[in-house]
Scaffold this motif. Structure first.
Motif, PDB file in Angstrom:
ATOM      1  N   PHE A 193      -0.715 -23.489  13.763  1.00 40.59           N
ATOM      2  CA  PHE A 193       0.520 -23.721  14.381  1.00 40.59           C
ATOM      3  C   PHE A 193       1.769 -23.146  13.767  1.00 40.59           C
ATOM      4  O   PHE A 193       2.700 -22.607  14.371  1.00 40.59           O
ATOM      5  N   MET A 226       1.689 -19.413  14.616  1.00 40.30           N
ATOM      6  CA  MET A 226       2.229 -19.105  15.694  1.00 40.30           C
ATOM      7  C   MET A 226       3.774 -19.241  15.962  1.00 40.30           C
ATOM      8  O   MET A 226       4.250 -18.438  16.591  1.00 40.30           O
ATOM      9  N   PHE A 227       4.158 -20.359  15.266  1.00 38.97           N
ATOM     10  CA  PHE A 227       5.786 -20.404  15.412  1.00 38.97           C
ATOM     11  C   PHE A 227       6.372 -19.363  14.783  1.00 38.97           C
ATOM     12  O   PHE A 227       7.264 -18.741  15.508  1.00 38.97           O
ATOM     13  N   TYR A 272       5.829 -16.108  17.056  1.00 39.71           N
ATOM     14  CA  TYR A 272       6.617 -16.167  18.238  1.00 39.71           C
ATOM     15  C   TYR A 272       8.082 -16.120  17.884  1.00 39.71           C
ATOM     16  O   TYR A 272       8.929 -15.664  18.825  1.00 39.71           O
ATOM     17  N   VAL A 314      10.977 -21.537  20.704  1.00 45.96           N
ATOM     18  CA  VAL A 314       9.292 -21.652  20.189  1.00 45.96           C
ATOM     19  C   VAL A 314       9.044 -22.936  19.398  1.00 45.96           C
ATOM     20  O   VAL A 314       8.087 -23.366  19.702  1.00 45.96           O
ATOM     21  N   THR A 324       7.667 -25.129  22.330  1.00 45.47           N
ATOM     22  CA  THR A 324       6.294 -24.481  22.573  1.00 45.47           C
ATOM     23  C   THR A 324       5.173 -24.953  21.602  1.00 45.47           C
ATOM     24  O   THR A 324       4.199 -25.487  21.938  1.00 45.47           O
ATOM     25  N   THR A 325       5.591 -25.107  20.283  1.00 45.03           N
ATOM     26  CA  THR A 325       4.615 -25.497  19.250  1.00 45.03           C
ATOM     27  C   THR A 325       4.559 -26.816  19.310  1.00 45.03           C
ATOM     28  O   THR A 325       3.163 -27.129  19.182  1.00 45.03           O
ATOM     29  N   SER A 382       2.019 -27.489  22.369  1.00 48.37           N
ATOM     30  CA  SER A 382       0.699 -27.068  22.321  1.00 48.37           C
ATOM     31  C   SER A 382       0.048 -27.972  21.118  1.00 48.37           C
ATOM     32  O   SER A 382      -1.301 -27.943  21.214  1.00 48.37           O
ATOM     33  N   SER A 383       0.709 -28.188  20.169  1.00 46.41           N
ATOM     34  CA  SER A 383       0.125 -29.098  19.010  1.00 46.41           C
ATOM     35  C   SER A 383      -0.496 -30.585  19.852  1.00 46.41           C
ATOM     36  O   SER A 383      -1.293 -31.237  19.025  1.00 46.41           O
ATOM     37  N   CYS A 418      -3.240 -16.450  15.334  1.00 43.98           N
ATOM     38  CA  CYS A 418      -3.393 -17.499  16.195  1.00 43.98           C
ATOM     39  C   CYS A 418      -2.003 -17.325  17.290  1.00 43.98           C
ATOM     40  O   CYS A 418      -0.988 -16.687  17.007  1.00 43.98           O
ATOM     41  N   ASN A 458      -0.278 -18.642  21.178  1.00 49.19           N
ATOM     42  CA  ASN A 458      -0.204 -19.847  21.973  1.00 49.19           C
ATOM     43  C   ASN A 458      -1.161 -19.830  23.350  1.00 49.19           C
ATOM     44  O   ASN A 458      -1.797 -20.882  23.629  1.00 49.19           O
TER      45      ASN A 458
END
Length: 310
Positions: free
Chosen positions: A97, A100-101, A104, A155, A158-159, A162-163, A177, A179
């Motif tokens: 994560f 990903m953060f 993005y 973002v 979003t994180t 998703s988490s 990774c 999203n």
């Protein structure tokens, strides 16, 4: 290692392929590319920060762009180097994560930074007499702030969403990774995530894209109706920026298509290359493009290199 419908402790990155002894050569190539990215971007950041003659809005926005290239490449390359030499391609959930953060955020900041730069060029070319009164130091700080703050917040949302998903799998068909890859693993239809992702795409891609499109339409209008000197100024300052926008848009477009549609018919090596394109080529492309095309930066870079080599 425990995996069930309520908790996942790690993700398996299934897009990596066994290259045998070639992995050492791949490691060397990626390492050299990363060193080139860090060296070129740091050089230009230092040149802009040290020389007071470059403390102008255009160069400050460029400095922000180069900082973002360092940020984006660092979110991928060290991890990629470790994975190339590893026989087991897994990543813990918190690190996934975080990556990903970072990736993005990098992509979102890139678009907003390019939009701010296009606005700066629009003011300089279409309203040259008002440029100094419009692009004040306070305005410059504000524009740099909106380059970074909205993408980080968007973002970040979003994180967090998703988490919080309940996952029913842990295999991601990518080499880093993403999203959408994580959303696909959700046990139930993640409607809130999908809606928020559309909102985030609109905020960080469509809005900056609209700004870029509008400003270039106005710049082109002035170029066609203006003098030869105006056209030359527009070409010299806008060409690197426009090339950067096109290059990055191509890379991001393929990544979006790959995450949304079945790309199994595309050769795996080509899929890997194109998914990495916006994270690897843009951080090399921008410093080379601006360093070579902008005479002021080029001459100061030469002086700095000669100073350290002598």
């Amino acid at each position: 290692m425990k995996i069930n419908s309520t908790q996942v402790f790690y993700f398996t990155l299934s897009a990596y392929i066994d290259t045998g002894s070639v992995k050492y050569f791949s490691f060397l190539i990626i390492l050299c590319l990363y060193v080139l990215i860090v060296g070129s971007n740091v050089l230009l950041i230092v040149v802009i920060c040290v020389n007071k003659s470059l403390h102008e809005p255009m160069y400050m926005f460029l400095c922000s762009l180069f900082v973002n290239e360092l940020y984006g490449s660092t979110s991928l390359f060290p991890f990629l180097l470790v994975q190339i030499l590893s026989d087991v391609h897994i990543i813990t959930v918190p690190l996934c994560f975080l990556q990903m953060f970072c990736i993005y955020t990098y992509a979102s900041v890139e678009f907003t930074n390019l939009a701010v730069m296009s606005y700066d060029r629009y003011v300089a070319i279409c309203h040259p007499l008002q440029y100094n009164s419009v692009m004040t130091s306070l305005k410059m700080v504000f524009l740099v702030s909106i380059t970074w703050l909205p993408p980080v917040l968007a973002v970040g949302g979003t994180t967090v969403l998703s988490s919080s998903l309940q996952l029913c799998g842990n295999v991601i068909n990518k080499i880093y990774c993403g999203n959408h890859s994580i959303i696909k693993l959700a046990c139930e239809e993640p409607r809130v995530n999908n809606i928020y992702e559309l909102f985030m795409t609109f905020l960080t891609v469509c809005v900056p894209g609209s700004v870029i499109l509008y400003t270039y339409m106005r710049i082109l209008k002035v170029c066609f109706s203006g003098s030869k000197q105006t056209r030359q100024k527009a070409v010299s300052t806008c060409t690197p920026h426009l090339a950067s926008v096109i290059n990055f848009s191509f890379g991001v477009s393929f990544e979006i298509l790959q995450s949304r549609f079945d790309m199994n018919n595309v050769p795996s090596m080509l899929r890997i290359f194109l998914s990495l394109y916006f994270l690897t080529c843009q951080p090399v492309f921008n410093p080379v493009l601006y360093g070579l095309n902008m005479s002021k930066i080029r001459s100061l870079c030469k002086k700095l290199v000669q100073k350290f080599s002598s």
